[in-house]
Design a protein around this motif. Structure first.
Motif, mmCIF file in Angstrom:
data_model
loop_
_atom_site.group_PDB
_atom_site.id
_atom_site.type_symbol
_atom_site.label_atom_id
_atom_site.label_comp_id
_atom_site.label_asym_id
_atom_site.label_seq_id
_atom_site.Cartn_x
_atom_site.Cartn_y
_atom_site.Cartn_z
ATOM 1 N N LYS A 145 -13.230 -9.531 9.114
ATOM 2 C CA LYS A 145 -11.889 -9.764 9.628
ATOM 3 C C LYS A 145 -10.883 -9.896 8.466
ATOM 4 C CE LYS A 145 -10.126 -12.412 13.549
ATOM 5 N NZ LYS A 145 -10.358 -13.599 14.376
ATOM 6 N N ASN A 146 -11.288 -10.657 7.441
ATOM 7 C CA ASN A 146 -10.427 -10.815 6.262
ATOM 8 C C ASN A 146 -10.201 -9.483 5.560
ATOM 9 O OD1 ASN A 146 -10.235 -13.548 6.714
ATOM 10 N ND2 ASN A 146 -11.900 -14.091 5.331
ATOM 11 N N LEU A 147 -11.280 -8.679 5.484
ATOM 12 C CA LEU A 147 -11.160 -7.370 4.842
ATOM 13 C C LEU A 147 -10.202 -6.473 5.620
ATOM 14 C CD1 LEU A 147 -12.083 -5.430 2.625
ATOM 15 C CD2 LEU A 147 -14.046 -4.827 4.055
ATOM 16 N N VAL A 148 -10.285 -6.529 6.938
ATOM 17 C CA VAL A 148 -9.382 -5.723 7.781
ATOM 18 C C VAL A 148 -7.934 -6.151 7.565
ATOM 19 C CG1 VAL A 148 -8.663 -5.306 10.171
ATOM 20 C CG2 VAL A 148 -11.061 -5.102 9.555
ATOM 21 N N GLN A 149 -7.706 -7.469 7.479
ATOM 22 C CA GLN A 149 -6.344 -7.960 7.246
ATOM 23 C C GLN A 149 -5.826 -7.484 5.891
ATOM 24 O OE1 GLN A 149 -6.897 -12.160 7.814
ATOM 25 N NE2 GLN A 149 -6.552 -12.062 10.013
ATOM 26 N N SER A 150 -6.723 -7.524 4.896
ATOM 27 C CA SER A 150 -6.337 -7.057 3.559
ATOM 28 C C SER A 150 -5.997 -5.569 3.581
ATOM 29 C CB SER A 150 -7.501 -7.334 2.593
ATOM 30 O OG SER A 150 -7.263 -6.751 1.347
ATOM 31 N N LEU A 151 -6.832 -4.787 4.252
ATOM 32 C CA LEU A 151 -6.579 -3.341 4.357
ATOM 33 C C LEU A 151 -5.303 -3.056 5.149
ATOM 34 C CD1 LEU A 151 -10.165 -1.918 4.930
ATOM 35 C CD2 LEU A 151 -8.682 -1.457 2.993
ATOM 36 N N GLN A 152 -5.028 -3.880 6.147
ATOM 37 C CA GLN A 152 -3.803 -3.703 6.934
ATOM 38 C C GLN A 152 -2.576 -3.938 6.052
ATOM 39 O OE1 GLN A 152 -3.613 -2.772 10.401
ATOM 40 N NE2 GLN A 152 -1.562 -2.386 9.662
ATOM 41 N N SER A 153 -2.665 -4.967 5.202
ATOM 42 C CA SER A 153 -1.557 -5.240 4.274
ATOM 43 C C SER A 153 -1.374 -4.075 3.312
ATOM 44 C CB SER A 153 -1.840 -6.515 3.468
ATOM 45 O OG SER A 153 -1.904 -7.620 4.316
ATOM 46 N N GLU A 154 -2.500 -3.575 2.794
ATOM 47 C CA GLU A 154 -2.429 -2.445 1.865
ATOM 48 C C GLU A 154 -1.851 -1.210 2.557
ATOM 49 O OE1 GLU A 154 -5.401 -0.121 -1.217
ATOM 50 O OE2 GLU A 154 -6.056 -2.016 -0.368
ATOM 51 N N LEU A 155 -2.232 -1.039 3.802
ATOM 52 C CA LEU A 155 -1.721 0.101 4.578
ATOM 53 C C LEU A 155 -0.211 -0.031 4.800
ATOM 54 C CD1 LEU A 155 -2.519 2.648 6.196
ATOM 55 C CD2 LEU A 155 -2.854 1.170 8.176
ATOM 56 N N ASP A 156 0.250 -1.248 5.083
ATOM 57 C CA ASP A 156 1.690 -1.483 5.269
ATOM 58 C C ASP A 156 2.460 -1.174 3.979
ATOM 59 O OD1 ASP A 156 1.236 -2.228 7.861
ATOM 60 O OD2 ASP A 156 1.263 -4.382 7.461
ATOM 61 N N ILE A 157 1.886 -1.634 2.856
ATOM 62 C CA ILE A 157 2.522 -1.361 1.555
ATOM 63 C C ILE A 157 2.586 0.140 1.309
ATOM 64 C CG2 ILE A 157 2.185 -1.581 -0.952
ATOM 65 C CD1 ILE A 157 1.011 -4.405 -0.337
ATOM 66 N N SER A 158 1.479 0.806 1.636
ATOM 67 C CA SER A 158 1.414 2.262 1.450
ATOM 68 C C SER A 158 2.455 2.971 2.320
ATOM 69 C CB SER A 158 0.007 2.760 1.799
ATOM 70 O OG SER A 158 -0.058 4.151 1.731
ATOM 71 N N LYS A 159 2.612 2.499 3.547
ATOM 72 C CA LYS A 159 3.621 3.094 4.445
ATOM 73 C C LYS A 159 5.022 2.920 3.868
ATOM 74 C CE LYS A 159 1.367 2.635 8.962
ATOM 75 N NZ LYS A 159 1.345 1.870 10.222
ATOM 76 N N ASN A 160 5.299 1.692 3.368
ATOM 77 C CA ASN A 160 6.623 1.431 2.798
ATOM 78 C C ASN A 160 6.873 2.309 1.578
ATOM 79 O OD1 ASN A 160 7.163 -0.498 4.722
ATOM 80 N ND2 ASN A 160 6.475 -2.214 3.480
ATOM 81 N N SER A 161 5.840 2.443 0.731
ATOM 82 C CA SER A 161 5.983 3.295 -0.454
ATOM 83 C C SER A 161 6.221 4.745 -0.047
ATOM 84 C CB SER A 161 4.714 3.210 -1.313
ATOM 85 O OG SER A 161 4.524 1.921 -1.796
ATOM 86 N N SER A 162 5.496 5.181 0.972
ATOM 87 C CA SER A 162 5.644 6.555 1.454
ATOM 88 C C SER A 162 7.055 6.804 1.982
ATOM 89 C CB SER A 162 4.609 6.812 2.554
ATOM 90 O OG SER A 162 4.692 8.121 3.024
#
Length: 156
Positions: free
Chosen positions: A53-70
Protein backbone atom coordinates in the motif's frame (compact mmCIF):
# COMPACT_ATOMS: atom_id res chain seq x y z
CA UNK A 1 -17.51 -65.43 35.61
CA UNK A 2 -19.96 -62.79 34.33
CA UNK A 3 -18.50 -60.19 36.73
CA UNK A 4 -14.99 -61.02 35.58
CA UNK A 5 -16.00 -60.57 31.97
CA UNK A 6 -17.75 -57.32 32.80
CA UNK A 7 -14.71 -56.05 34.73
CA UNK A 8 -12.44 -57.00 31.87
CA UNK A 9 -14.77 -55.22 29.44
CA UNK A 10 -14.76 -52.09 31.65
CA UNK A 11 -10.94 -52.18 31.83
CA UNK A 12 -10.78 -52.44 28.05
CA UNK A 13 -13.25 -49.56 27.69
CA UNK A 14 -11.23 -47.48 30.18
CA UNK A 15 -8.06 -48.14 28.21
CA UNK A 16 -9.85 -47.17 24.99
CA UNK A 17 -11.10 -43.95 26.63
CA UNK A 18 -7.58 -43.12 27.81
CA UNK A 19 -6.28 -43.64 24.27
CA UNK A 20 -9.02 -41.42 22.88
CA UNK A 21 -8.23 -38.72 25.47
CA UNK A 22 -4.54 -38.90 24.54
CA UNK A 23 -5.44 -38.70 20.86
CA UNK A 24 -7.66 -35.65 21.53
CA UNK A 25 -4.84 -33.97 23.49
CA UNK A 26 -2.52 -34.46 20.52
CA UNK A 27 -5.19 -33.12 18.19
CA UNK A 28 -5.70 -30.02 20.40
CA UNK A 29 -1.92 -29.46 20.49
CA UNK A 30 -1.73 -29.76 16.69
CA UNK A 31 -4.65 -27.40 16.30
CA UNK A 32 -2.96 -24.82 18.56
CA UNK A 33 0.25 -25.10 16.53
CA UNK A 34 -1.70 -24.72 13.28
CA UNK A 35 -3.56 -21.74 14.74
CA UNK A 36 -0.27 -20.05 15.68
CA UNK A 37 1.03 -20.68 12.16
CA UNK A 38 -2.12 -19.13 10.68
CA UNK A 39 -1.77 -16.10 12.96
CA UNK A 40 1.84 -15.71 11.84
CA UNK A 41 0.79 -15.99 8.17
CA UNK A 42 -1.94 -13.43 8.78
CA UNK A 43 0.53 -11.00 10.37
CA UNK A 44 2.94 -11.47 7.46
CA UNK A 45 0.14 -10.87 4.96
CA UNK A 46 -0.90 -7.69 6.83
CA UNK A 47 2.70 -6.44 6.80
CA UNK A 48 3.09 -7.22 3.09
CA UNK A 49 -0.25 -5.54 2.40
CA UNK A 50 0.82 -2.37 4.25
CA UNK A 51 4.19 -2.34 2.49
CA UNK A 52 2.50 -2.71 -0.88
CA UNK A 53 0.00 0.00 0.00
CA UNK A 54 2.85 2.38 0.89
CA UNK A 55 4.62 1.50 -2.35
CA UNK A 56 1.46 2.25 -4.34
CA UNK A 57 1.12 5.62 -2.61
CA UNK A 58 4.75 6.39 -3.40
CA UNK A 59 4.27 5.41 -7.05
CA UNK A 60 1.10 7.50 -7.21
CA UNK A 61 3.04 10.53 -5.98
CA UNK A 62 5.77 9.86 -8.54
CA UNK A 63 3.14 9.50 -11.23
CA UNK A 64 1.56 12.83 -10.24
CA UNK A 65 4.97 14.52 -10.39
CA UNK A 66 5.57 12.94 -13.79
CA UNK A 67 2.20 14.20 -15.04
CA UNK A 68 2.98 17.73 -13.84
CA UNK A 69 6.40 17.62 -15.49
CA UNK A 70 4.84 16.35 -18.70
CA UNK A 71 2.30 19.18 -18.69
CA UNK A 72 5.06 21.74 -18.06
CA UNK A 73 7.08 20.36 -20.96
CA UNK A 74 4.02 20.44 -23.16
CA UNK A 75 3.41 24.10 -22.29
CA UNK A 76 7.05 24.87 -22.93
CA UNK A 77 6.82 23.10 -26.29
CA UNK A 78 3.82 25.26 -27.22
CA UNK A 79 5.70 28.37 -26.18
CA UNK A 80 8.79 27.40 -28.20
CA UNK A 81 6.61 26.56 -31.16
CA UNK A 82 4.97 29.99 -30.95
CA UNK A 83 8.37 31.66 -30.67
CA UNK A 84 9.56 29.73 -33.68
CA UNK A 85 6.58 30.87 -35.75
CA UNK A 86 7.18 34.48 -34.72
CA UNK A 87 10.82 34.26 -35.78
CA UNK A 88 9.88 32.70 -39.10
CA UNK A 89 7.51 35.63 -39.79
CA UNK A 90 10.20 38.13 -38.89
CA UNK A 91 12.61 36.32 -41.19
CA UNK A 92 10.28 36.56 -44.19
CA UNK A 93 9.71 40.32 -43.63
CA UNK A 94 13.34 41.27 -43.04
CA UNK A 95 15.96 40.14 -45.55
CA UNK A 96 18.64 42.38 -44.06
CA UNK A 97 18.79 40.35 -40.82
CA UNK A 98 18.43 37.02 -42.57
CA UNK A 99 21.64 35.47 -41.29
CA UNK A 100 20.96 36.33 -37.64
CA UNK A 101 17.40 35.02 -37.76
CA UNK A 102 18.49 31.79 -39.43
CA UNK A 103 20.85 31.15 -36.57
CA UNK A 104 18.15 31.83 -33.97
CA UNK A 105 15.69 29.55 -35.77
CA UNK A 106 18.24 26.76 -35.92
CA UNK A 107 18.88 27.08 -32.20
CA UNK A 108 15.17 27.08 -31.42
CA UNK A 109 14.65 24.05 -33.65
CA UNK A 110 17.31 22.18 -31.67
CA UNK A 111 15.69 23.21 -28.39
CA UNK A 112 12.32 22.18 -29.77
CA UNK A 113 13.66 18.76 -30.82
CA UNK A 114 15.33 18.24 -27.43
CA UNK A 115 12.13 19.15 -25.65
CA UNK A 116 10.15 16.77 -27.85
CA UNK A 117 12.56 13.94 -26.95
CA UNK A 118 12.24 14.83 -23.25
CA UNK A 119 8.47 14.92 -23.59
CA UNK A 120 8.47 11.48 -25.31
CA UNK A 121 10.69 10.06 -22.55
CA UNK A 122 8.41 11.44 -19.85
CA UNK A 123 5.35 10.05 -21.61
CA UNK A 124 7.03 6.63 -21.74
CA UNK A 125 7.93 6.82 -18.03
CA UNK A 126 4.38 7.91 -17.26
CA UNK A 127 3.04 4.86 -19.13
CA UNK A 128 5.44 2.51 -17.28
CA UNK A 129 4.43 3.98 -13.91
CA UNK A 130 0.76 3.60 -14.83
CA UNK A 131 1.39 -0.09 -15.64
CA UNK A 132 3.27 -0.56 -12.33
CA UNK A 133 0.38 1.08 -10.48
CA UNK A 134 -2.16 -1.20 -12.17
CA UNK A 135 -0.05 -4.28 -11.29
CA UNK A 136 0.26 -3.16 -7.67
CA UNK A 137 -3.46 -2.50 -7.41
CA UNK A 138 -4.07 -6.06 -8.66
CA UNK A 139 -1.58 -7.34 -6.06
CA UNK A 140 -3.34 -5.38 -3.31
CA UNK A 141 -6.69 -6.89 -4.31
CA UNK A 142 -5.12 -10.35 -4.21
CA UNK A 143 -3.52 -9.67 -0.80
CA UNK A 144 -6.82 -8.33 0.58
CA UNK A 145 -8.55 -11.53 -0.55
CA UNK A 146 -5.79 -13.63 1.04
CA UNK A 147 -6.01 -11.54 4.22
CA UNK A 148 -9.76 -12.11 4.43
CA UNK A 149 -9.30 -15.84 3.79
CA UNK A 150 -6.64 -16.03 6.50
CA UNK A 151 -8.86 -14.16 8.98
CA UNK A 152 -11.77 -16.52 8.23
CA UNK A 153 -9.47 -19.55 8.60
CA UNK A 154 -8.08 -18.10 11.82
CA UNK A 155 -11.56 -17.60 13.28
CA UNK A 156 -12.51 -21.18 12.35
Amino acid sequence: QLLKSEAQLLRLESHTNKSEIQSLKIEVHNFKAQNQSLESDLQSAKTEFNNTKNLVQSLQSELDISKNSSQSFSSLLDLKSSQLQTLESQLSSSQSTNQNHSSQISSLNSSFDSLQVSHTNLSSKHSCLQNDLTSLQTLISSLESQLESNEVANKN
